[in-house]
Design a protein around this motif. Structure first.
Motif, PDB file in Angstrom:
ATOM      1  N   VAL A 140       3.435  -7.437  -0.497  1.00  0.00           N
ATOM      2  CA  VAL A 140       3.692  -6.951   0.866  1.00  0.00           C
ATOM      3  C   VAL A 140       4.351  -5.575   0.748  1.00  0.00           C
ATOM      4  CG1 VAL A 140       4.822  -7.413   3.069  1.00  0.00           C
ATOM      5  CG2 VAL A 140       3.957  -9.320   1.672  1.00  0.00           C
ATOM      6  N   ALA A 142       5.712  -1.984   2.567  1.00  0.00           N
ATOM      7  CA  ALA A 142       6.220  -1.467   3.838  1.00  0.00           C
ATOM      8  C   ALA A 142       6.246   0.054   3.784  1.00  0.00           C
ATOM      9  CB  ALA A 142       7.634  -1.994   4.099  1.00  0.00           C
ATOM     10  N   ARG A 147       3.878  -2.797   7.878  1.00  0.00           N
ATOM     11  CA  ARG A 147       3.629  -3.536   6.634  1.00  0.00           C
ATOM     12  C   ARG A 147       2.139  -3.781   6.428  1.00  0.00           C
ATOM     13  NH1 ARG A 147       8.302  -7.888   5.233  1.00  0.00           N
ATOM     14  NH2 ARG A 147      10.015  -6.401   5.357  1.00  0.00           N
ATOM     15  N   GLU A 168       5.702   4.286   0.384  1.00  0.00           N
ATOM     16  CA  GLU A 168       5.742   2.839   0.604  1.00  0.00           C
ATOM     17  C   GLU A 168       6.650   2.152  -0.404  1.00  0.00           C
ATOM     18  OE1 GLU A 168       1.634   1.137   2.464  1.00  0.00           O
ATOM     19  OE2 GLU A 168       1.510   1.886   0.417  1.00  0.00           O
TER      20      GLU A 168
END
Ligand SMILES: Cc1cc2nc3c(=O)[nH]c(=O)nc-3n(C[C@H](O)[C@H](O)[C@H](O)COP(=O)(O)OP(=O)(O)OC[C@H]3O[C@@H](n4cnc5c(N)ncnc54)[C@H](O)[C@@H]3O)c2cc1C
Length: 287
Positions: A140, A142, A147, A168
């Motif tokens: 995952v 962000a 996200r 990110e």
């Protein structure tokens, strides 16, 4: 050596870190994210990296810990290797990750280095990308636009290179549950506490006397971790015996592009892949 001078920020949450990172990157600043520092700091001390700004994630408490979320375990990126290896949920539902993490370096490094840092670093000889790939983990990420989730198979793109954009963060890793599966990480290195010359991550579901499902990831058999799919297929329906497993493991190196370096040439690594896969699957099936 002492690193080149840099500015330092230690945001208190992942949201703050993402905001800061995005501002710095859009201003054209050369910025590096600091996880546990076990790979980045040596590189900065050798001045192979000299970022203008370091964003340290160690105060972002929301990035630490292991929790359950439906069918998955969610491991925060800043969870240390030691915490992953000893976590009861990881040991129960994703034993392969715990066993591979136990082989990383020494206790000091395992208390500082982080799961997310090791995955983001994407060292072909690192021990955690292959089990993450074998277990179909999802990363995952962000960034300034929110996200997104990237499958492990798409996350590792080349040597020390991932799908992470400059602005990110890897915030967490989702791992499906493999409750009741046997697991083993077979690591081959010349000295204790070293990176893998070749490593094999195996998770196996045994039903009665035969193998019902198998997942196998290879470390250091190419620029990214590799799934030994032909072995996985060959194992299904086979008895969990040494002979049957050895026969299935002969194709372990199929489709791989192992490096040649001071620790061994590509041919030697191909040979190791077969031997270690056989050992890993046999041990996983027994457990
Ligand atoms: C003596 C020694 C022996 C070691 N032996 C082994 C071994 O046997 N097996 C093994 O697998 N590893 C080994 N390692 C490496 C260790 O596992 C490191 O912890 C790991 O590679 C990096 O994790 P870190 O948290 O320290 O990341 P850092 O060093 O802080 O960062 C590494 C890279 O990832 C980036 N990064 C970190 N966190 C994030 C994030 N959340 N989002 C985006 N980017 C991020 C950084 O910007 C940097 O580029 C060893 C290290 C040492 C010092």
């Amino acid at each position: 050596m002492i690193p080149a001078p840099f500015d330092y920020h230690a945001p208190e949450s992942s949201q703050e870190a993402v905001r800061l990172l995005s501002e710095l990157v859009s201003a054209g600043t050369d910025v590096k994210v600091l996880g546990g520092g076990q790979s980045l700091l040596p590189v900065m001390r050798m001045r192979l990296a000299a970022p203008e700004v370091v964003v340290d994630l160690s105060r972002a408490a929301d990035l630490v810990g292991v929790r359950e979320d439906g069918d998955a375990l969610v491991i925060g990126a800043m969870t240390t290797h030691d915490a992953v290896a000893t976590d009861p949920l990881v040991r129960e539902h994703a034993l392969l990750l715990a066993l591979a993490t136990e082989t990383v370096a020494d206790p000091q490094v395992r208390h500082r280095g982080t799961f997310g840092g090791a995955l983001a670093h994407a060292d072909p000889a690192g021990d955690l990308p292959a089990p993450a790939l074998a277990l179909d983990a999802e990363m995952v990420l962000a960034g300034p636009n929110g996200r997104r989730t990237v499958a492990a198979a798409d996350f590792f793109t080349d040597v020390f290179t991932t799908a992470l954009a400059e602005d990110e963060l890897l915030v967490e890793v989702r791992v499906p549950r493999y409750t009741g599966w046997g697991a083993h990480y077979e690591k081959f290195s010349r000295v204790a506490q070293a990176w893998s010359i070749v490593g094999v991550a195996a998770a196996v579901r045994v039903d009665g006397d035969s193998i019902a499902e198998a997942r196998i990831g290879l470390t250091n058999m190419g620029s990214t971790p590799v799934r030994a799919r032909s072995v996985e297929q060959a194992l299904v329906g086979q008895p969990a015996t040494a002979d049957a497993i050895r026969r299935a493991a002969t194709s372990a190196a199929e489709g791989t592009t192992p490096p040649t370096d001071a620790n061994g040439d590509a041919e030697y690594r191909r040979h190791l892949a077969g031997v270690l896969t056989s050992r890993a699957v046999l041990a996983a099936a027994a457990g």
